[in-house]
Design a protein around this motif. Structure first.
Motif, mmCIF file in Angstrom:
data_model
loop_
_atom_site.group_PDB
_atom_site.id
_atom_site.type_symbol
_atom_site.label_atom_id
_atom_site.label_comp_id
_atom_site.label_asym_id
_atom_site.label_seq_id
_atom_site.Cartn_x
_atom_site.Cartn_y
_atom_site.Cartn_z
ATOM 1 N N LEU A 118 -6.811 -12.838 17.752
ATOM 2 C CA LEU A 118 -7.174 -11.980 16.616
ATOM 3 C C LEU A 118 -8.677 -12.031 16.383
ATOM 4 C CD1 LEU A 118 -6.104 -10.274 14.185
ATOM 5 C CD2 LEU A 118 -6.009 -12.411 12.902
ATOM 6 N N PHE A 119 -9.248 -13.225 16.445
ATOM 7 C CA PHE A 119 -10.683 -13.389 16.236
ATOM 8 C C PHE A 119 -11.478 -12.652 17.315
ATOM 9 C CE2 PHE A 119 -14.584 -15.883 17.083
ATOM 10 C CZ PHE A 119 -15.227 -15.695 15.858
ATOM 11 N N LEU A 120 -10.985 -12.627 18.534
ATOM 12 C CA LEU A 120 -11.680 -11.920 19.610
ATOM 13 C C LEU A 120 -11.787 -10.427 19.315
ATOM 14 C CD1 LEU A 120 -10.269 -13.671 22.805
ATOM 15 C CD2 LEU A 120 -12.602 -13.780 21.928
ATOM 16 N N SER A 121 -10.782 -9.854 18.659
ATOM 17 C CA SER A 121 -10.861 -8.441 18.269
ATOM 18 C C SER A 121 -11.988 -8.216 17.276
ATOM 19 C CB SER A 121 -9.526 -7.979 17.671
ATOM 20 O OG SER A 121 -8.502 -8.061 18.617
ATOM 21 N N LEU A 153 -0.128 -17.707 11.975
ATOM 22 C CA LEU A 153 -0.197 -17.617 13.431
ATOM 23 C C LEU A 153 -0.462 -18.981 14.055
ATOM 24 C CD1 LEU A 153 -2.464 -14.434 13.770
ATOM 25 C CD2 LEU A 153 0.029 -14.527 13.694
ATOM 26 N N ASP A 154 -0.088 -19.104 15.334
ATOM 27 C CA ASP A 154 -0.468 -20.333 16.035
ATOM 28 C C ASP A 154 -1.913 -20.203 16.522
ATOM 29 O OD1 ASP A 154 -0.534 -18.830 18.405
ATOM 30 O OD2 ASP A 154 1.457 -19.471 19.031
ATOM 31 N N TYR A 171 -8.984 4.268 4.904
ATOM 32 C CA TYR A 171 -8.358 3.308 3.992
ATOM 33 C C TYR A 171 -7.559 2.301 4.810
ATOM 34 C CZ TYR A 171 -5.026 1.298 0.703
ATOM 35 O OH TYR A 171 -4.265 0.421 -0.027
ATOM 36 N N VAL A 172 -7.913 1.052 4.685
ATOM 37 C CA VAL A 172 -7.239 -0.016 5.422
ATOM 38 C C VAL A 172 -6.270 -0.728 4.483
ATOM 39 C CG1 VAL A 172 -7.517 -2.103 6.788
ATOM 40 C CG2 VAL A 172 -9.285 -0.326 6.867
ATOM 41 N N ASP A 173 -4.993 -0.499 4.719
ATOM 42 C CA ASP A 173 -3.967 -1.162 3.909
ATOM 43 C C ASP A 173 -3.632 -2.478 4.604
ATOM 44 O OD1 ASP A 173 -1.989 -1.860 2.202
ATOM 45 O OD2 ASP A 173 -0.557 -0.328 2.840
ATOM 46 N N GLY A 174 -4.398 -3.506 4.295
ATOM 47 C CA GLY A 174 -4.226 -4.770 5.001
ATOM 48 C C GLY A 174 -4.484 -5.966 4.122
ATOM 49 N N VAL A 175 -4.514 -7.128 4.753
ATOM 50 C CA VAL A 175 -4.738 -8.390 4.037
ATOM 51 C C VAL A 175 -5.944 -9.071 4.663
ATOM 52 C CG1 VAL A 175 -2.318 -8.683 3.436
ATOM 53 C CG2 VAL A 175 -3.171 -9.651 5.567
ATOM 54 N N PRO A 176 -6.650 -9.904 3.917
ATOM 55 C CA PRO A 176 -7.787 -10.630 4.488
ATOM 56 C C PRO A 176 -7.358 -11.431 5.712
ATOM 57 C CG PRO A 176 -7.789 -10.841 2.108
ATOM 58 C CD PRO A 176 -6.494 -10.183 2.471
ATOM 59 N N LEU A 203 -10.160 -7.095 7.052
ATOM 60 C CA LEU A 203 -8.748 -6.908 6.721
ATOM 61 C C LEU A 203 -7.956 -6.677 8.004
ATOM 62 C CD1 LEU A 203 -8.836 -4.607 3.560
ATOM 63 C CD2 LEU A 203 -8.932 -7.101 3.707
ATOM 64 N N VAL A 204 -6.709 -7.142 8.017
ATOM 65 C CA VAL A 204 -5.813 -6.930 9.155
ATOM 66 C C VAL A 204 -4.695 -6.013 8.700
ATOM 67 C CG1 VAL A 204 -4.376 -8.022 10.911
ATOM 68 C CG2 VAL A 204 -6.351 -9.249 9.991
ATOM 69 N N ASP A 205 -4.542 -4.868 9.402
ATOM 70 C CA ASP A 205 -3.535 -3.892 8.985
ATOM 71 C C ASP A 205 -2.156 -4.272 9.514
ATOM 72 O OD1 ASP A 205 -3.359 -3.109 11.644
ATOM 73 O OD2 ASP A 205 -4.676 -1.384 11.409
ATOM 74 N N VAL A 206 -1.173 -3.427 9.220
ATOM 75 C CA VAL A 206 0.217 -3.756 9.544
ATOM 76 C C VAL A 206 0.451 -3.847 11.041
ATOM 77 C CG1 VAL A 206 1.199 -2.822 7.427
ATOM 78 C CG2 VAL A 206 0.799 -1.299 9.362
ATOM 79 N N SER A 207 -0.397 -3.217 11.844
ATOM 80 C CA SER A 207 -0.238 -3.292 13.298
ATOM 81 C C SER A 207 -0.900 -4.522 13.891
ATOM 82 C CB SER A 207 -0.836 -2.039 13.952
ATOM 83 O OG SER A 207 -2.248 -2.044 13.848
ATOM 84 N N GLY A 208 -1.563 -5.350 13.044
ATOM 85 C CA GLY A 208 -2.244 -6.527 13.545
ATOM 86 C C GLY A 208 -3.675 -6.264 13.973
ATOM 87 N N GLN A 209 -4.212 -5.066 13.674
ATOM 88 C CA GLN A 209 -5.577 -4.720 14.064
ATOM 89 C C GLN A 209 -6.543 -5.112 12.950
ATOM 90 O OE1 GLN A 209 -7.166 -3.167 16.889
ATOM 91 N NE2 GLN A 209 -8.910 -3.845 15.690
#
Length: 887
Positions: free
Chosen positions: A184-187, A176-177, A163-168, A211-217
């Motif tokens: 982020l896109f490279l990940s 972000l800059d 379960y990914v608790d994240g945002v699109p 989705l991006v979780d709270v850790s930024g992943q």
């Protein structure tokens, strides 16, 4: 609900009624369509706006939850050991629920994708099972992992996922800059590349599926229409057209063969959305005509049209990723990611050359005849171009020579630094090198290697100018400016290459130098911030693989100086921690004994100031023992370390008015040895600022001990120290040291009955402190130079028959020390200084016929030492202070 109604409803759902009326009028919405929209909006009204008091969303949600609880409407409440708790989404062939594990084995939240009851047809069933199997092949941090699978009681397959608790990703990236958006896109690229290596293409990459979780992943979701690249079935056959037109490739929209290039296109579309806020197609509708138009579209607007801040390299990268022809895109996701990395690291992007060749091929195919004619003309220019290129090569060679000359000239300072009488030559070297570096600075923005060279050279220049860790010219402001220039070169370089070892070491030295300069100038908050930054770079460097001897040597030295700075700021536990880290880092070095001696010496001083005097003496003597077995890279380093060890042992034994073991005769002998060492050194180099400042610190402590037993010898030592400090020009630290020496020497002049000279020296101390802007001041540190000057003035007035005026001076001192917010209950040095002020002022109040005030201060002093007696029981120094307070 048809598409026009749906889109208009979504647009107007949260718009106030007055605004809706304006939109209806401006767009000339037909009455029947307007009535339908108003009807839908009435169901979606906020609580209180309709009789039932519930919105349409609330009603649907309530109905879904009721269905989950009851197991009705074709849905179940359980999938194996998992209890479905909330509907997360529905689309295509499946429905996704949030679920809890309910069998009592472990507590766990998961996402369960369940084949819809109305989609349980053979084709859908097969596709769902294939998605489960595809996901089982994948194991990557950027892909939501499969945790379990099974079938429900009615035979429907389900899939249990992380379960990914994240945002699109587009919502997350909006704050972000540019550089952080690209990282982020490279990940995401890394996750897609992993899928491709497992021969799986996603085919539905879009922001809502990342989705991006709270850790930024970021996490890739929904491989519902993914396929195996080695699948032998017809690639154009689909059960249904399950795709998102705004992010789908042209071949997907046409129903053509699909490869990894399909995902490259969709990734390009996702990045386009992150950087511009819109998709490259940006279809107003999803009708078959609009989809066909997108499939045929060949010219996508460059992203810089919608975001003018984007560099042209980004336009080239996205243009290549979004080519209409699959074979003209990046050959792989890795190639796409490599170009993004090249942009982040200021390297040329391959898309530029690829774009030129792509356009050239198309041009040649259309205009081959004029091109042949033009080629003849171009040939005539070849000789001229060759000559121009030759001039360019010569210019580059000259630039390289200047670049090398700047570093070689500056390196001479390291060679002649220890030579007697070299200061004038060093001034010339510093001036020449500074001019060269400033001339090269403009080129560093486009040349990463040059930026590293110039940054390192500025650090060397700063050391020569005035970082007090080695012989320097005492030019502190110039050194700070050089370090700031170096920092400006390293920050963008490290942002692009966070693991660049050379850049990390240079950045650590920059912050190390700025920490020392800030601490020297009493800017404690800045010094702590610079120390933390330095430590961060060092730990990254040491943790990024096996460090070289040069890197470990630098790290050991930097950690030692961080310990010294924290000790000077009375942060003794931190000082001990950094000193131990210095010893630890240096263990495998040939200079391990030297670093151990230095670290133990620092630990000894910090232990002394924490009150552990016996432990401090033991550490100091162990440091001296290690020193006898140590080898040093230079005679300069040997002298600096030997003086530091002798100085600290001497102050532990008997520093006057400070925390000590009360053994002044032993202390004087040790300190005299250190002073003699530095005097010989100062004679060899008549202008070195750092030697003179070190000499003064030792002479001041030796004079403070001797003034009680041998006033004439103490005065000779004070006078010689003043002479040496006077040789240091334009240096704030030297002027502060001079002020303290003048104040301290007034005591021995009074003992020799030279009262006028004593008062002149006190006045001279205040003149210097006014020049350094340390006095007058609203706040005074308990152990600051201004505090020593005020105490000297108060004691002089008291001893020359002016006790009332003396009490006023001491009261001013007490008020301003208290305004600095000392911490006498945790800092033994602060306790010692406050106790001395309490005692002196209490004695003056008694002389002035104010016994009540005297008793109040005496009580404060006694209470302070009783507190420390409970904190450090049986401590010899605390015991002496407690006995004095009782008397």
């Amino acid at each position: 609900m048809d598409l026009p109604v749906r889109h208009l409803f979504q647009e107007l759902a949260d718009v106030p009624r007055a605004e809706r009326e304006r939109i209806f009028a401006e767009r000339q919405i037909a009455p029947e369509l307007r009535a339908e929209i108003e009807s839908l909006l009435s169901f979606d009204s906020k609580p209180g706006d309709s009789a039932p008091g519930r919105s349409l969303t609330e009603r649907v949600s309530h109905a879904a939850e009721e269905a989950l609880r009851s197991g009705g409407s074709g849905e179940l409440s359980y999938c194996g050991p998992y209890r479905l708790t909330r509907l997360l989404g529905s689309g295509g062939m499946g429905t996704v629920y949030l679920a809890d594990r309910s069998d009592g084995e472990i507590q766990q939240k998961v996402a369960i994708k369940l084949l819809r009851a109305d989609a349980n047809r053979p084709a859908w069933h097969e596709r769902f099972l294939r998605e489960r199997q595809l996901l089982a092949y994948l194991n990557h941090p950027a892909i939501a992992r499969v945790m379990d699978a099974g079938h429900t009681s009615d035979g429907r397959p389900y899939l249990v996922m992380e379960y990914v608790d994240g945002v699109p990703i587009d919502d997350y990236a909006a704050g972000l800059d540019l550089r952080d958006q690209l990282r982020l896109f490279l990940s995401v690229c890394d996750g897609v590349s992993h899928a491709h290596r497992q021969l799986i293409i996603h085919r539905d990459l879009k922001p809502s599926n990342i989705l991006v979780d709270v850790s930024g992943q970021p996490k890739l979701l929904d491989f519902g229409i993914a396929k195996l690249l080695d699948d032998t079935r017809d690639a154009t056959q689909t059960v249904e057209r399950l795709l998102t037109p705004n992010y789908a490739s042209p071949e997907q929209l046409r129903g053509s063969n699909q490869t990894t290039a399909t995902d490259v296109y969709s990734l390009g579309a996702v990045l386009y959305k992150l950087l511009t806020g819109r998709s490259p197609h940006d279809l107003g509708t999803e009708t078959s005509q609009a989809i066909q138009a997108a499939a045929d579209a060949r010219n996508i607007p460059p992203p810089s049209r919608f975001n003018p801040k984007l560099p042209s390299d980004i336009d080239y990268i996205l243009r290549k990723a979004l080519r209409h022809e699959p074979e003209e895109r990046y050959a792989s996701v890795e190639a796409f990611a490599n170009d993004v990395c090249a942009f982040l690291e200021w390297r040329p992007v391959q898309a530029r050359s690829g774009d030129t060749w792509y356009r050239t091929r198309k041009f040649l195919r259309r205009y081959w005849l004029p091109v042949v004619a033009a080629s003849v003309a171009i040939a005539g220019l070849s000789v001229g171009l060759w000559m121009a290129n030759r001039e360019r090569v010569i210019a580059q060679q000259r630039f390289l020579q200047v670049r090398q000359l700047a570093n070689k000239v500056l390196a001479l300072d390291e060679v002649i630094r220890g030579l007697p009488g070299s200061i004038k030559a060093r001034h010339e070297i510093v001036a020449i090198s500074k001019a060269y570096l400033e001339g090269l600075g403009a080129e560093a923005n486009t040349d990463q290697d040059l930026a590293l060279e110039i940054g390192g050279a500025y650090v060397i220049l700063a050391r020569a100018q005035g970082i007090p860790t080695s012989p320097n010219l005492g030019q502190y402001a110039a050194a700070e400016e050089s370090l700031q220039r170096a920092d400006a070169l390293m920050k963008p370089l490290l942002a692009a290459s966070p693991q660049n070892r050379k850049a990390l070491l240079i950045a650590a030295e920059i912050h190390h130098g700025r920490m020392i300069l800030a601490e020297t100038d009493n800017r404690s908050a800045e010094a702590l911030a610079q120390a933390a930054a330095c430590a961060g770079h060092l730990e990254t460097l040491l943790g990024a693989g096996k460090a070289s001897q040069a890197e470990m040597t630098a790290a050991a030295n930097f950690f030692y100086n961080m310990a010294l700075a924290h000790k000077n700021m009375h942060l003794f536990n931190d000082a001990i921690r950094y000193a131990r880290r210095s010893i630890e880092v240096s263990q495998s070095l040939p200079s391990a004994q030297m670093h151990r001696a230095m670290g133990l010496s620092m630990i000894a001083d910090s232990m002394r100031l924490s009150g552990d005097l016996e432990g401090a003496l033991q550490a100091a003597r162990e440091a001296r023992s290690n020193l006898e077995k140590a080898s040093f890279p230079s005679e300069t380093m040997r002298r600096v370390v030997l003086f530091a060890v002798l100085y600290r042992e001497g102050t532990i034994l008997g520093e006057d008015g400070e925390i000590n073991l009360g053994r002044p005769a032993e202390a004087a002998a040790v300190l005299q040895r250190g002073v003699n060492l530095l005097e010989k050194w100062a004679q060899e180099d008549p202008n070195d600022a750092s030697i003179r400042i070190l000499f003064t610190s030792g002479a001041r402590e030796l004079g403070g001990i001797l003034r009680h037993s041998d006033a004439r010898r103490a005065l000779m030592i004070y006078n010689h120290a003043l002479l040496r400090l006077g040789e240091v020009k334009n240096n704030v630290k030297a002027r502060r040291g001079e002020a303290q020496l003048l104040a301290d020497s007034s005591y021995v002049l009074r003992r020799l009955n030279r009262l006028h000279e004593a008062k002149d020296r006190i006045d001279g101390a205040f003149r210097l402190l006014r020049d350094t802007k340390d006095y007058p001041a609203d706040r005074i540190k308990p152990d600051g130079e201004a505090a020593y000057a005020l105490r000297a003035l108060g004691d002089h007035l008291a001893e020359t028959g002016q006790p009332e005026h003396a009490a006023e001076v001491y009261q001013e001192l007490l008020d301003k020390v208290m305004a600095s917010k000392p911490d006498p209950q945790n800092d033994l040095r602060h306790a010692t200084k406050l106790s001395q002020i309490y005692g002196a002022l209490a004695g003056l109040h008694r002389r002035n016929g104010q016994p009540g005030s005297a008793e109040a201060l005496s009580a404060l002093r006694l209470e302070l030492w009783r507190y420390w007696d409970t904190k450090l029981p049986r401590n010899s120094f605390v015991g002496r202070q407690l006995e004095a307070a009782r008397l």
